[in-house]
Every structure is written in structure tokens, then in C-alpha cells.
Write an enzyme that holds these catalytic residues in place. Sequence first.
Site, mmCIF file in Angstrom:
data_model
loop_
_atom_site.group_PDB
_atom_site.id
_atom_site.type_symbol
_atom_site.label_atom_id
_atom_site.label_comp_id
_atom_site.label_asym_id
_atom_site.label_seq_id
_atom_site.Cartn_x
_atom_site.Cartn_y
_atom_site.Cartn_z
ATOM 1 N N ASP A 94 0.851 -1.180 0.000
ATOM 2 C CA ASP A 94 0.000 0.000 0.000
ATOM 3 C C ASP A 94 0.894 1.239 0.000
ATOM 4 O O ASP A 94 2.089 1.160 0.312
ATOM 5 C CB ASP A 94 -0.893 -0.025 1.244
ATOM 6 C CG ASP A 94 -2.008 1.004 1.176
ATOM 7 O OD1 ASP A 94 -2.216 1.595 0.098
ATOM 8 O OD2 ASP A 94 -2.660 1.232 2.213
ATOM 9 N N ASP A 103 -4.711 -3.258 5.327
ATOM 10 C CA ASP A 103 -5.092 -2.686 6.620
ATOM 11 C C ASP A 103 -6.583 -2.782 6.905
ATOM 12 O O ASP A 103 -7.007 -2.643 8.046
ATOM 13 C CB ASP A 103 -4.660 -1.217 6.715
ATOM 14 C CG ASP A 103 -5.202 -0.371 5.574
ATOM 15 O OD1 ASP A 103 -6.050 -0.869 4.806
ATOM 16 O OD2 ASP A 103 -4.786 0.796 5.455
#
Length: 899
Positions: free
Chosen positions: A334, A635
Site C-alpha cells: 500500500d 489494513d
Amino acid sequence: MLTAETGGICIPWAEDQSQVLEKLHAVKETGLTSPEAARRLEIAGPNSIESIKRRGLLRILLNQFVSPFVLLLAIAAGLSFFFEEWLDGIAIVAVILINAVIGFFMEFQAERSMETLKKLTMVPVRALRDNRLTAIPSEQVVPGDIIFVEAGDMIAADARLFQAAQLQTDESALTGESLPVGKTTVALPRDIPLAERSNMLYKGTFVSKGNGYAVVVCTGMKTELGAIARLVQQAGQVATPLEKKLQVFSRKLIWVTVALAVSIFIAGLVNGQKLVEMLETSIALVVAAVPEGLPIVATLALAFGMLRMARHNIIVKKLSSVETLGGTNVICTDKTGTLTQNKITASFIQIGNSSSAIDLDPGSSSVRWLGDSSIADTPACRHIYRIAALCNTASYQHDSVPEKESGDPLEVGLLKLVYCAGITQETYNTQFPKVDEIPFSSDTKVMATLHRNGQEFYIAAKGAVEALLFRCTTVLEADTIIPLTEERKKQWLMSAEKQAQSGLRVLAFAFRVSKEKETDFLHRLTLAGLIGFIDPPRPEVPAAIEECKSAGIKVVMITGDHPATARNIAMQLGLANESDAVIHGSAMKPFDQLTNEDKELWLHAPVFARVSPEHKLNLVKLFQERKMIVGMTGDGVNDAPALKKADIGIAMGQRGTQVAQDVADMVLKDDAFSSIVVAIKQGRVIFDNIRKFVIFLLSCNLSELLLIAAASILNLHFRLFPLQILFINLVTDVLPALALGLTEAAPHIMQRRPYSSGTPVIDRKRWSAIFTYSVVIAGSSIGAVFVSHVLLHNQEKFNFELCNNILFYTLILSQILHVFNMSFERGLPFYRTAVFRNKYVWYAVGSCILITTLSYWVVPMRKVLQVSIYSWEDWSVVVFFPILSLVIIQVLKKIRWVI
């Protein structure tokens, strides 16, 4: 009916929420005070599920005597006592006890290391304590606590809901129901089954959508999960693939060794040796030749490696993951918080046709306008501040020391903007109490909340620019709300694109005032403006990406951000060039529709933007289809499938949801990309270290086999006694192997390509090296005997006792010094290798030499081992030939005869 004093209440789902709160002496607005929570924790106990009790010290000790090796030694001791060889029998019993103590210490250390690692993976819970939403360890949650849960949270205790916003939970772990369960706050019938108690949250389940507040009613073993745990206790630690490989390897080695021992036994009898003596020798040889402690030494190396990673903010949850880490050749990462600093700050505001860069100063609680400061006084700007505070589930406490932040970093950044504007979130929440909420999801990319404002309702919404503009029909410019035409929408999109190209993350903010309460209120919104957020790249990331490239690891950025923002950051980090394609999520086909051209495009693209969880999963599938070992960061709750599918699922510790952390193999406490690189490096180090001590143990043990076989088959006039073999095994096997397991990384470890997943611990090249090392060690030991006999003493007849002593001590010292041959770095001087600079290796070598010296100076040990060298010339030979064996092997390594 139970109360908070005894740990919970029996039927909270059948009672009104106010009754439940009253019986638990809980206040939903303020929560418990810290002293009251501490008192309840003393009564109710920690909020944890009891697993199988940790093995006691006595049980660990007794387990050391349950093995085929101890049985063989016991048979040898019994034979010694039967034939009245009392000294030998007592000595063998002593060896059994010493082996047990060493095994006990190693297993105890491994257990303690695993307990330490379990403590590192404890998750926090957001609870109201002292009138503030605070993150506390889940073990400290008590009955009566008011907890806040949102999408991605693992539920820490059984709780009764009293406020819910589109809340759904996944209770498959508890009920087996695969579909998410919608939640309500109304009381239910007393006899309703567990799976239908929609006003309850249960420990061990997780929130898949929405958010809500609940009061804890049961903790620990009093929860529904605790009741199941009583019936079926958790399974014990499963052996890792590497441990299984070593166990299979050890079993094969046992049979090979037994076959050799039988051959030596028969050869000894043919050459006239005593039956009992040859039987004891064969048994001792089997025990000494097989590295029975190999699996536990491997476990210790893995556990110590995991603890070493924990010091770098890397929590590896499974031993098997450490093995996989070293072979990782693709990292899908990410952007926000991993490649960037996660210090998200508002730095740009656009309202109507006016825009300005801004700078926040929390110290003086002010916004510094770097452009058109007249924006600050506009109605649209005031609406943006209001939306930022209301459409927000984070908390920011500037008045505490140090500052306390909780929630999504972007939402925390919005609260800092509101604080600097001179208004607190509490003020807005008091003026506009929340009535309903549409939580953010990766599908809609929008969040909205509904608030009461007197007789009216105020709708606050924020989200991705293109997603929120789709739901807006008007725009607030100056003091007037005007229609938002398609042309005007294109202008807003172009403005957002321009800011994204400069590296800003841009969100749109919208509102609407309604006369009546609405269920579906995310439509006909009025656009207030845009905010651009800056999140600068982490300064250490470019070097980490370069290290990955040199290590043969491909790095791919996968983000939900705007493609222009993603490209800008990727170029700053050296991850992409101007010519590289950025693949937009909208252009990504389902996996079963991908053509070969599509797959090649995906495989070579460095950046993917505006991706969905399904896209992440498809990327993992594609890389794995090409036999790559994939590390995937995530996440959110929707990242869980990709994290589970990846070879190494990597969850964020700071901004990651508890669900992501639960399914992941590894958690980054600092969310930093450089930590992933450190973890991969440590994975390689651990695999290399395990190889080192396996090679060391096998080459030492094989040298003993070669010596005994040569002495028996060639009928040499010298050999080792059974107790001497066992003593050599005790001295040289344990400490050097453990020390090798703690060796630091070689300088060039990240400049080679990853090992494939099928790479064996010992391949053909290393088997060749093991045999060569063994021949050199055995040959130098026999050479020492002949030199002592021929050159020093010039005797026609062998002095059996002296020859035995020379052979015994030369072999011990050769094996001790052999640990320095376990450096496999090319192009480095011997004294600069990682093994030579490993202080633990020096400690081990010093300890082994000390024990060997004591075997001569301590009279009882000398008698048992039958040693009596007195001449300094003989001691010179004993010292010279081990050094010679070290030099010979180093020369062979230098000319690349062996690794």
C-alpha cells in the site's frame, strides 16, 4: 442474575439497554473511571481465553527421557552394569542426565520465546474510560466497559449493543453462519438462539460493516467463545514445514547410521574386539551421529529470529512465516503510511473558484493561509470544518501530554484542521448530535452522517472526488447554492486531478439540510469544496526499494488513491518512471477474463491505483500462478482475503484493522515499508543460519562415523571408547550450533536472488561439502596419531592409550574450530566473515575448549575418559592438526572446491 461484580449478566439480549446499563453500573456517555475499571479487573480477571496450560518445568524435564536415543543409552548402561563395568555404566548415566539438562534448557528457552511472541500480538480495544475514547489492551476490558467498534475490528468481549450504524458482524467463527449478521439495539425474546441474537456482539467475531457502541457484559472464559474453549481446548503448536523437513531428514539419517553402526559392530567382532565393547561403541555411535536436537535448535533459531524482528517493530505470528519470508520475490504494498510517513496534514483548500495552500500550527491553534485568506470567512469553509468534525470516527486530544490520537490518520488530520480553526469536535457533536451514519466502504468510497439540528437534520458527507460529485446536484459558491452542471463537475475533477499530480490526496466535502429524518440520505448533496492532504514519502524507502531490486524482489504499489497521486509518489521513490503505466482499477478485468496480454501488463506494471479488494486478490493469484512468493500488505477488513491468499500477509499495526492483523502472518508495528525489507532480510538470515548449523552438525558427526568405520574395518590399533564418543557429542554439538543460529546477516545477503519455495535445506552441493569437511577432519585426526607415533615417539608398537588420547583431543578441537568454516560469503577475508565476527561463536568456542581442558585437569573426568597425555610435544600435535584441518578447508573453499 449476575452483576458486574461477578463478571457479567445472563440474558442481556432479553432486556432493554437501559436495564443492562443500570445492572452493570455503567454510564454510556462517560464509561468507567480508571480506578473502577482496575477494581473490576481484579474481580473478573483478565479478558483472555485459557488455552492448554503451559507445560510445567517437570513435564519438560521428563520429556527429555522419552526418546529412542535415551533408550539406546539406557541399554548401553544396563549392559555395562550387567558385565560389572561400573565406571562405564555410571558415566553413561551421567551422559543421559547431562543430555537431559541441555535438552531441558533448550526447550524451556523455546517455550519462553513463544510466550513472549504471543504477548506481542495482543490487540487494543477502543473503550470509553474517564469520559474519553481510549485504546486499551483487550485483556484489560471489564464488564461495564463501553466499547466502540467499527468495520475491521475484532470484538474483544461479549457486549450488548445500544447504538449501531449499519452494523454487520461476521460470526462464522462462533455460529458457522457464513453471511454477515445485521445488528439492532432492540430487546429480543429470552429463548432466542445464539445465531439470532442481533443485539449482541461476541468475542472472537469481527465487524464487517458499519460501527456502533456496546456495553461489555461478559469477559474471558465467561463469554460464548470461552464456553466453547472449555469443551474443545486449543490445539498445540504445529511443527513448521522446516521442522517437518528436519524431522524426516533425521529419521532417514537414523536408519543410515544404524546400518553403518551394524557394519562397524560386525567388523569389530571379525577383528577380535569384545562383544560388549563393540555393542557399547555401536550404540554410542548411533547416539552421537544423529543430531537429535536438530528440530529444537531450529525452533530456537526461528524463535530468536522472530524476537529479533520484534525489536524492529515486526511481529511475525507464525514460525512457518519466517521460512517463507526468505524466499519472497514480490511485495505488493500500500502507499499511505507504508511508503509515506502517514503524517497526513491538510495543505490545500478549494472553495468555488478560490483556492489556497494552508499550513497548520497546532501550537497556536491557527490556520496559516498561504494564498487567498478570504476563503476562511466563507460559508463554504465553515461547512467544510463542520463536515470534517461530524463525519468522523477518530479522536484527537491536543490538551493531553503527549497528544493522543485514535482512528484513521486522515480523519485525525481533519480533526487537527478543525482544532486549528478554533473549534473543537466536542462542540460540533454537542450542537449536532449524530442520529445515523453510512460508514465508508471501499466500494462507495464515501462516508456520510446524519445529525439533528433543532427541528432540522444536517447531512455531512466526505469521500473521493469523483464518487462524491456523482451524488451532488448543487454547489455552494460565495453565499449562494447554485446547480452543479456537468461542465462544472468536469472543472472540479480537473482541479482535483491537478492537485493529485502534485502529490496531494484530495477529498471532496458535501452537505445538505433536510426537514425530516431520512433513511437513505446520501443523495442531492451540495458540494462545499475540496481539501488536499500531504503525506510525504518516508525518507528511508528509496534505499529500501533499491535493496529490493538488488535482491531480486519486485515491488508493486497498490493504492486506492488517485492515479496521478500514486504516480507522483512512485516516481519520488524510484519505484516507477515517467513511461511506466499506472493501471486504474476500473480497467482491471475479472481474473477469469484476463488475456495473456492483460496478464503481462499486470506483471510488469509498478503501480495500481483506485483498486478494490477483489483486484488485490486477483493480483496475488496472478503472481502465484507464475510461481512467485508474494508478500501482500493490507489494513482493512476487505483486505483480509488478499492477506490470507498471499504467501506472506502483512498487516499494518498502527492503522490496520484487527481483522487484517488477525488473518495476516506478519504485523508491522510502525507500518513502514523498510520494516518489510528488514523482515525479508531476517528471513534469509534465519534460513542461512539453519543451513549453517545443520552442515556443521552433520559434518562433525559424519567425521566420527568415518573415524570409527576406518578403525574397525582397517583394524587400526587405535579407536575411540564409547564414553569418549558421547563426550565429543556433548561438547561440540550444542553450543556451536546454537551460536551459529544467532549469526548476523552476511554483507551481501540482499544482493542475491531469493531461494525458491522448494529449496531443500541440504542440496547436492552441500552434501558434497559435508562429506569433504568430514574427510578432512577425520583425516587430520588420524594424521595426528601417526605423526605422534612415528615422528615423536618412533615406536615399533603402538601405544594404544597415547594414540587414543591424541585421536580424542584432536577430533574435539578439529570439530570446535570447524565452526569457523561455516562462513559461505564469497570474496571476504576469513576474519571479516559474519561467523568470525559473531561473539556468540567465540563464547561457544571458549566454553567448549574450557570443558575439554577440564576433562584433563579434573581427575574423575580424566579417569572416566581414560586420558593421560603428559608430553608438551604431544599437546603440540593435538593443537597443530585441528588448525591444519581448518586451513585445509579454508584453502578448499578459496579455490572453490567446496562452498
